[in-house]
Design a protein around this motif. Structure first.
Motif, mmCIF file in Angstrom:
data_model
loop_
_atom_site.group_PDB
_atom_site.id
_atom_site.type_symbol
_atom_site.label_atom_id
_atom_site.label_comp_id
_atom_site.label_asym_id
_atom_site.label_seq_id
_atom_site.Cartn_x
_atom_site.Cartn_y
_atom_site.Cartn_z
ATOM 1 N N ILE A 106 35.457 111.766 35.706
ATOM 2 C CA ILE A 106 36.742 112.215 36.240
ATOM 3 C C ILE A 106 37.656 112.740 35.136
ATOM 4 O O ILE A 106 38.419 113.684 35.340
ATOM 5 C CB ILE A 106 37.395 111.077 37.043
ATOM 6 C CG1 ILE A 106 36.637 110.889 38.357
ATOM 7 C CG2 ILE A 106 38.871 111.340 37.312
ATOM 8 C CD1 ILE A 106 37.060 109.699 39.189
ATOM 9 N N LEU A 127 40.386 115.962 34.823
ATOM 10 C CA LEU A 127 41.802 115.821 34.477
ATOM 11 C C LEU A 127 42.188 116.730 33.308
ATOM 12 O O LEU A 127 43.347 117.122 33.178
ATOM 13 C CB LEU A 127 42.112 114.361 34.135
ATOM 14 C CG LEU A 127 41.914 113.360 35.304
ATOM 15 C CD1 LEU A 127 42.164 111.943 34.828
ATOM 16 C CD2 LEU A 127 42.833 113.696 36.472
ATOM 17 N N TYR A 159 40.952 108.187 47.161
ATOM 18 C CA TYR A 159 40.770 108.539 45.747
ATOM 19 C C TYR A 159 39.313 108.272 45.360
ATOM 20 O O TYR A 159 38.618 107.468 45.999
ATOM 21 C CB TYR A 159 41.674 107.679 44.849
ATOM 22 C CG TYR A 159 43.137 108.026 44.908
ATOM 23 C CD1 TYR A 159 43.742 108.716 43.857
ATOM 24 C CD2 TYR A 159 43.926 107.644 45.986
ATOM 25 C CE1 TYR A 159 45.102 109.025 43.896
ATOM 26 C CE2 TYR A 159 45.281 107.949 46.036
ATOM 27 C CZ TYR A 159 45.864 108.636 44.983
ATOM 28 O OH TYR A 159 47.197 108.939 45.020
ATOM 29 N N SER A 218 41.127 108.113 37.785
ATOM 30 C CA SER A 218 41.057 108.255 39.240
ATOM 31 C C SER A 218 41.628 109.606 39.623
ATOM 32 O O SER A 218 42.469 110.174 38.914
ATOM 33 C CB SER A 218 41.830 107.129 39.935
ATOM 34 O OG SER A 218 43.207 107.186 39.604
ATOM 35 N N ILE A 219 41.178 110.101 40.761
ATOM 36 C CA ILE A 219 41.620 111.423 41.206
ATOM 37 C C ILE A 219 41.764 111.431 42.718
ATOM 38 O O ILE A 219 40.942 110.843 43.441
ATOM 39 C CB ILE A 219 40.623 112.518 40.733
ATOM 40 C CG1 ILE A 219 41.178 113.902 41.014
ATOM 41 C CG2 ILE A 219 39.266 112.341 41.372
ATOM 42 C CD1 ILE A 219 40.358 115.006 40.389
ATOM 43 N N LYS A 220 42.822 112.053 43.199
ATOM 44 C CA LYS A 220 43.067 112.156 44.642
ATOM 45 C C LYS A 220 42.094 113.178 45.231
ATOM 46 O O LYS A 220 41.800 114.212 44.620
ATOM 47 C CB LYS A 220 44.509 112.587 44.897
ATOM 48 C CG LYS A 220 44.919 112.576 46.373
ATOM 49 C CD LYS A 220 46.330 113.115 46.562
ATOM 50 C CE LYS A 220 47.365 112.195 45.934
ATOM 51 N NZ LYS A 220 48.753 112.648 46.279
ATOM 52 N N TYR A 251 38.785 121.722 42.269
ATOM 53 C CA TYR A 251 39.936 120.968 41.781
ATOM 54 C C TYR A 251 41.153 121.887 41.781
ATOM 55 O O TYR A 251 41.240 122.820 40.982
ATOM 56 C CB TYR A 251 39.648 120.428 40.378
ATOM 57 C CG TYR A 251 40.719 119.513 39.836
ATOM 58 C CD1 TYR A 251 41.060 118.340 40.505
ATOM 59 C CD2 TYR A 251 41.385 119.824 38.652
ATOM 60 C CE1 TYR A 251 42.036 117.495 40.001
ATOM 61 C CE2 TYR A 251 42.361 118.988 38.140
ATOM 62 C CZ TYR A 251 42.682 117.818 38.823
ATOM 63 O OH TYR A 251 43.656 116.983 38.334
ATOM 64 N N GLY A 294 45.738 119.254 41.073
ATOM 65 C CA GLY A 294 45.633 117.799 40.950
ATOM 66 C C GLY A 294 44.890 117.104 42.071
ATOM 67 O O GLY A 294 44.827 115.866 42.108
#
Length: 533
Positions: free
Chosen positions: A164, A168, A191, A198-200, A225, A228
């Motif tokens: 992840i 980012l 998530y 972590s990523i939404k 992606y 965000g």
């Protein structure tokens, strides 16, 4: 004396060649043993002794007297005789099974021995999902779809699995593939988490390749992606590992549990025994109510049908009472198991040759409703244990090794729990003849637990687990047979060369049960006719 010194030197040198260290005193012990058996070829038997020692999986290179004694004992047994730790039927306490973890420094899977301590530190909780993720991450990296292309070749269909933190940094925003734990950090918003961040994610337009994807699962998400948020195009479970492929990473190491130092799947003697006893079979029954007249009478009919050809084992899964636990439960259990003992005593051949394995249900008299669960208490089974001493009080889940077959037995209503928590259901079943008919719900369930390599791929809030013993619920390497005794209708299916079966509740499904033939790896559907008993 010269011959003795020469033989001692030969022993010491040969052990060194195989990477083993032996003292002069122990070399003399081996030399005397070979000299006392003049008909033996010293060099051939010395090699056999060393092979036996290497098979003991020593922690280091040093050999002690116990290693020598055990090796000599095994070497001079007849070829057809099983080793002391090579039992035909082995019921394994789930609290003793080893933990399979991926060592990032050694770049390989390793095996850790566990203790029986149930009390955990707070840090143990965080390790649970990290170890689940590690296991699937490195298993997936070796899959053909993700493995790097061979030197000098370019393969456009290869997928690249990235952490992840890679997203980012926004180094790449299109056609990304992420693996992580599916969770709701904030209510209503999903998530993906791994140990880098972590990523939404947005699942609005996602295609669900697998049917029973739940919060708490480890999933693969492919998409874009954007600002965000990972716009997911496809979400799926990590690819499966077959029974054969999952063993490749471990050589002859015993990952399943039990006292034998190496995997019994590789035992030539047990394989020969299995082939020579092709008619041996195991009976599996769930929801066996010992306080029910009709259940006990139907069980008597079952025993009479197998009285001339007794099963190797009968697995009885709880719940063992037809009602919820009350103050009378202990009395009812003791009376019920006493009557069960009397019924079995009427069939001497079965009483002598058949093992009885008792697996408690979620609400049986045993322990807190946290997995794994302790066995039934002995004091309610005193009469049964007197009549049938080869009775095993198993944990839930438990592991059963019959010759070279590895079997996992689990009594829990898992299918309904997975369905209640899934984000997506299988398509409705259409005509059986249709090539496009939807996946059956139990097939989706089997796929879920095998691809997750876990019996309960859910959050602790949905099904409590002892943090230090989560490995007891792992399914890696993949076993040959998984028995999930559930309230759902009886079924038998197969996925990734692993069979998954449910015998169904005995009293609610026309007294149905399953018969498993280990030699041919076949499961038969059985039931007791209504007009009998």
């Amino acid at each position: 004396m010269a011959d003795s010194n020469k033989l001692t030197k030969l022993i010491h040198t040969t052990f060194n060649i195989y990477g083993l260290k032996i003292t002069r005193k122990l070399s003399v012990v081996v030399a005397k043993h070979l000299q006392n058996n003049t008909d033996l070829n010293p060099e051939i038997w010395l090699t056999k002794i060393i092979e036996q020692i290497l098979g003991q999986n020593l922690p280091g290179a040093n050999v002690d007297l116990d290693n020598i004694k055990l090796a000599l004992k095994e070497c001079f047994k007849p070829e057809s005789t099983l080793k002391e730790t090579e039992s035909v039927l082995n019921v394994i306490d789930i609290f003793t099974v080893p933990k399979v973890v991926y060592d990032t420094n050694k770049k390989k899977y390793t095996i850790q021995r566990m203790d029986n301590n149930l009390f955990s530190e707070a840090v143990d909780k965080s390790f649970v999902f990290k170890e689940r993720l590690d296991l699937l991450w490195y298993r997936t990296q070796r899959h053909a779809s993700f493995a790097p292309a061979k030197f000098g070749k370019t393969e456009s269909n290869k997928l690249q699995l990235v952490p992840i933190e890679f997203l980012l940094s926004q180094a790449k925003t299109k056609d990304v593939c992420i693996m992580g734990l599916l969770s709701q950090i904030t209510e209503g918003q999903y998530y993906l988490e791994d140990y880098t961040g972590s990523i939404k994610i947005d699942l609005k337009d996602a295609f669900f390749s697998s049917s029973l994807i739940m919060e708490g699962s480890i999933v693969l998400a492919k998409g874009r992606y954007v600002e965000g948020i990972l716009q997911v195009d496809n979400i799926d479970f990590p690819p499966p590992d077959s029974v054969e492929n999952s063993r490749v990473n471990f050589g002859d190491s015993n990952t399943f549990g039990g006292s034998h130092p190496t995997s019994l799947k590789l035992s030539e003697k047990l394989k020969a025994y299995e082939e020579a006893n092709k008619d041996n079979f195991i009976i599996v029954i769930s929801e066996f109510w010992v306080d029910s007249e009709i259940v006990l009478s139907k069980f008597k009919v079952l025993l009479s049908g197998f009285s001339e050809s007794p099963p190797t084992a009968i697995v009885l899964c709880g719940h063992f009472l037809s009602f919820s636990m009350t103050v009378t439960s202990v009395k009812k259990l003791k009376e019920g198991f006493k009557r069960l003992a009397a019924i079995i005593a009427e069939f001497p051949v079965i009483q002598k040759n058949t093992s009885l394995i008792l697996v408690p249900g979620p609400y049986d008299l045993s322990a807190p409703n946290i997995l794994p669960r302790a066995p039934l208490p002995k004091y309610v089974l005193e009469d049964l244990l007197k009549i049938l001493p080869n009775t095993y009080l198993a944990t839930n889940p438990c592991r059963l090794q019959y010759c070279t077959k590895e079997i996992v037995i689990f009594r829990e209503n898992m299918l309904s729990k997975l369905c209640r928590n899934t984000l997506h259901y299988p398509k409705k079943e259409e005509d059986e003849a249709s090539e496009n008919r939807g996946e059956k719900i139990y097939e989706a369930f089997a796929k879920s637990i095998i691809r997750q390599s876990h019996l309960t791929p859910l959050l602790f809030s949905m099904i409590p687990v002892y943090w230090k013993h989560d490995q007891a619920l792992h399914l890696y390497p993949t076993p040959d047979l998984i028995i999930v005794a559930d309230d759902f209708q009886p079924y038998a299916t197969s996925y990734a060369n692993c069979k998954v079966i449910n015998p169904g509740p005995f009293s609610k499904s026309n007294f149905a049960f399953k018969c498993y033939n280990p030699a041919d790896n076949i499961v038969e559907d059985c039931e007791i006719p209504a007009d009998d008993g």
